[in-house]
Design a protein around this motif. Structure first.
Motif, PDB file in Angstrom:
ATOM      1  N   SER A  76      -6.139   3.693   5.755  1.00  0.00           N
ATOM      2  CA  SER A  76      -5.679   5.019   6.175  1.00  0.00           C
ATOM      3  C   SER A  76      -4.208   5.025   6.571  1.00  0.00           C
ATOM      4  O   SER A  76      -3.471   5.959   6.236  1.00  0.00           O
ATOM      5  CB  SER A  76      -6.528   5.520   7.341  1.00  0.00           C
ATOM      6  OG  SER A  76      -6.437   4.620   8.448  1.00  0.00           O
ATOM      7  N   GLU A 112       6.040   5.916  10.366  1.00  0.00           N
ATOM      8  CA  GLU A 112       6.125   4.458  10.383  1.00  0.00           C
ATOM      9  C   GLU A 112       5.891   3.830  11.755  1.00  0.00           C
ATOM     10  O   GLU A 112       5.299   2.744  11.857  1.00  0.00           O
ATOM     11  CB  GLU A 112       7.488   4.011   9.823  1.00  0.00           C
ATOM     12  CG  GLU A 112       7.616   4.164   8.315  1.00  0.00           C
ATOM     13  CD  GLU A 112       7.756   5.605   7.855  1.00  0.00           C
ATOM     14  OE1 GLU A 112       7.666   5.859   6.644  1.00  0.00           O
ATOM     15  OE2 GLU A 112       7.966   6.492   8.722  1.00  0.00           O
ATOM     16  N   SER A 134       1.738   4.906  12.453  1.00  0.00           N
ATOM     17  CA  SER A 134       0.673   4.543  11.503  1.00  0.00           C
ATOM     18  C   SER A 134       0.745   3.052  11.189  1.00  0.00           C
ATOM     19  O   SER A 134       1.275   2.631  10.161  1.00  0.00           O
ATOM     20  CB  SER A 134       0.810   5.380  10.230  1.00  0.00           C
ATOM     21  OG  SER A 134       0.797   6.752  10.549  1.00  0.00           O
ATOM     22  N   THR A 135       0.223   2.261  12.095  1.00  0.00           N
ATOM     23  CA  THR A 135       0.270   0.809  11.969  1.00  0.00           C
ATOM     24  C   THR A 135      -1.127   0.235  12.176  1.00  0.00           C
ATOM     25  O   THR A 135      -1.985   0.878  12.797  1.00  0.00           O
ATOM     26  CB  THR A 135       1.204   0.206  13.031  1.00  0.00           C
ATOM     27  OG1 THR A 135       0.634   0.456  14.336  1.00  0.00           O
ATOM     28  CG2 THR A 135       2.593   0.816  12.954  1.00  0.00           C
ATOM     29  N   ASP A 180      -4.375   8.738  -1.693  1.00  0.00           N
ATOM     30  CA  ASP A 180      -3.889   7.372  -1.872  1.00  0.00           C
ATOM     31  C   ASP A 180      -4.155   6.472  -0.668  1.00  0.00           C
ATOM     32  O   ASP A 180      -3.554   5.414  -0.529  1.00  0.00           O
ATOM     33  CB  ASP A 180      -2.397   7.361  -2.219  1.00  0.00           C
ATOM     34  CG  ASP A 180      -1.553   8.126  -1.224  1.00  0.00           C
ATOM     35  OD1 ASP A 180      -2.112   8.641  -0.234  1.00  0.00           O
ATOM     36  OD2 ASP A 180      -0.326   8.208  -1.428  1.00  0.00           O
ATOM     37  N   ALA A 181      -5.082   6.894   0.211  1.00  0.00           N
ATOM     38  CA  ALA A 181      -5.501   6.057   1.334  1.00  0.00           C
ATOM     39  C   ALA A 181      -6.916   6.449   1.735  1.00  0.00           C
ATOM     40  O   ALA A 181      -7.263   7.631   1.722  1.00  0.00           O
ATOM     41  CB  ALA A 181      -4.547   6.218   2.519  1.00  0.00           C
ATOM     42  N   PRO A 234      -6.221   1.252  -0.480  1.00  0.00           N
ATOM     43  CA  PRO A 234      -5.374   1.209   0.713  1.00  0.00           C
ATOM     44  C   PRO A 234      -6.042   1.791   1.959  1.00  0.00           C
ATOM     45  O   PRO A 234      -6.848   2.736   1.888  1.00  0.00           O
ATOM     46  CB  PRO A 234      -4.154   2.057   0.315  1.00  0.00           C
ATOM     47  CG  PRO A 234      -4.135   2.017  -1.175  1.00  0.00           C
ATOM     48  CD  PRO A 234      -5.579   2.007  -1.575  1.00  0.00           C
ATOM     49  N   ALA A 275      -1.750   3.668   5.516  1.00  0.00           N
ATOM     50  CA  ALA A 275      -0.788   3.665   4.414  1.00  0.00           C
ATOM     51  C   ALA A 275      -0.189   5.050   4.196  1.00  0.00           C
ATOM     52  O   ALA A 275       0.960   5.172   3.759  1.00  0.00           O
ATOM     53  CB  ALA A 275      -1.455   3.179   3.129  1.00  0.00           C
ATOM     54  N   SER A 276      -0.981   6.090   4.509  1.00  0.00           N
ATOM     55  CA  SER A 276      -0.492   7.456   4.271  1.00  0.00           C
ATOM     56  C   SER A 276      -0.856   8.441   5.370  1.00  0.00           C
ATOM     57  O   SER A 276      -0.384   9.584   5.338  1.00  0.00           O
ATOM     58  CB  SER A 276      -1.067   7.988   2.947  1.00  0.00           C
ATOM     59  OG  SER A 276      -0.602   7.244   1.848  1.00  0.00           O
TER      60      SER A 276
END
Length: 236
Positions: free
Chosen positions: A147, A62, A65-66, A98-99, A145, A149-150
């Motif tokens: 990158s 978190e 990965s922003t 999922d990204a 989504p 995101a995951s």
């Protein structure tokens, strides 16, 4: 061994199916990158050959990965500016589905820089936009989504694992309708020579099959078949 123009031209006439067989005979079982398929029109119906330029992603965290990370000196944007013309980008996305690691703008920049293709065990995003860039992409599919995101991008031009295969910068990548294969640099010359000969042999075998010959002793060829092949194709 580096990818010379002569080897490049030779590999453009060799299928990935043939390469996996030749590599298997030389003791390399993990050469086929599992997961990616020809996902854009620019990739379908063609073969690409080039030196690997590697990218590596790790699981998202978190604080790292922003969206702000996209402006970091260690970002996909910075990596793209380091990509030489004619390379094939190989991105380790850990198979995450999922990204998407790249979208249309990044692919457009890669095309502008002369990058040959992108191969990843992950996903892309902006499917319609990526298609308009003309980028040849082998991936697992398309999602919405981004990158971060995951995933967290951590570096480029280092040894990676992609689709279960170890990829070292400078290895040769060949991709076609059957997927993508990695040729280790140390084996490049030997694998290319053997693969070209295998293609010639199998083309001759196809002619024999067309004549109605049975497969036992023909494919794989026994000593008698090999002697006939040599005599008919090489004047031996």
């Amino acid at each position: 061994m580096t990818l010379t123009p002569e080897i490049h031209a030779a590999l453009m006439g060799v299928t990935t199916a043939t390469l996996t067989t030749v590599l298997l005979k030389k003791g390399v079982r993990t050469a086929y990158i599992r997961g990616p398929f020809a996902a854009t029109e620019a990739a379908k119906g063609q073969r690409v050959v080039g030196p690997a330029f590697t990218l590596r992603f790790v699981p998202a965290r978190e604080d790292l990965s922003t969206p702000e990370s996209w402006s970091s000196p260690r970002s996909t944007r910075a990596a793209i500016e380091d990509m030489p013309a004619d390379c094939i980008v190989v991105a380790d996305a850990m198979g995450v589905t999922d990204a998407g690691i790249f979208g249309d703008i990044l692919c457009a920049r890669m095309v502008k820089k002369g990058v040959t293709a992108l191969v990843t065990d992950g996903m892309l995003r902006d499917a319609a936009g990526v298609a308009t860039t003309g980028m040849a992409v082998w991936c697992k599919g398309m999602v919405a989504p981004a990158s971060v995101a995951s995933l967290n991008f951590v570096g480029w031009q280092e040894t990676i694992g992609c689709g279960g295969v170890c990829v070292v910068p400078g290895d040769t990548i060949v991709a076609d309708g059957d997927g993508a294969v990695v040729i280790p640099a140390a084996l490049l010359e030997a694998v290319t020579a053997a693969a070209v000969e295998q293609e010639r042999l199998e083309a001759w075998i196809m002619i024999q099959v067309g004549k109605g010959l049975a497969l036992p002793g023909l494919y794989p060829p026994n000593a008698e078949t090999k002697a006939r092949y040599e005599a008919e194709t090489k004047g031996g």
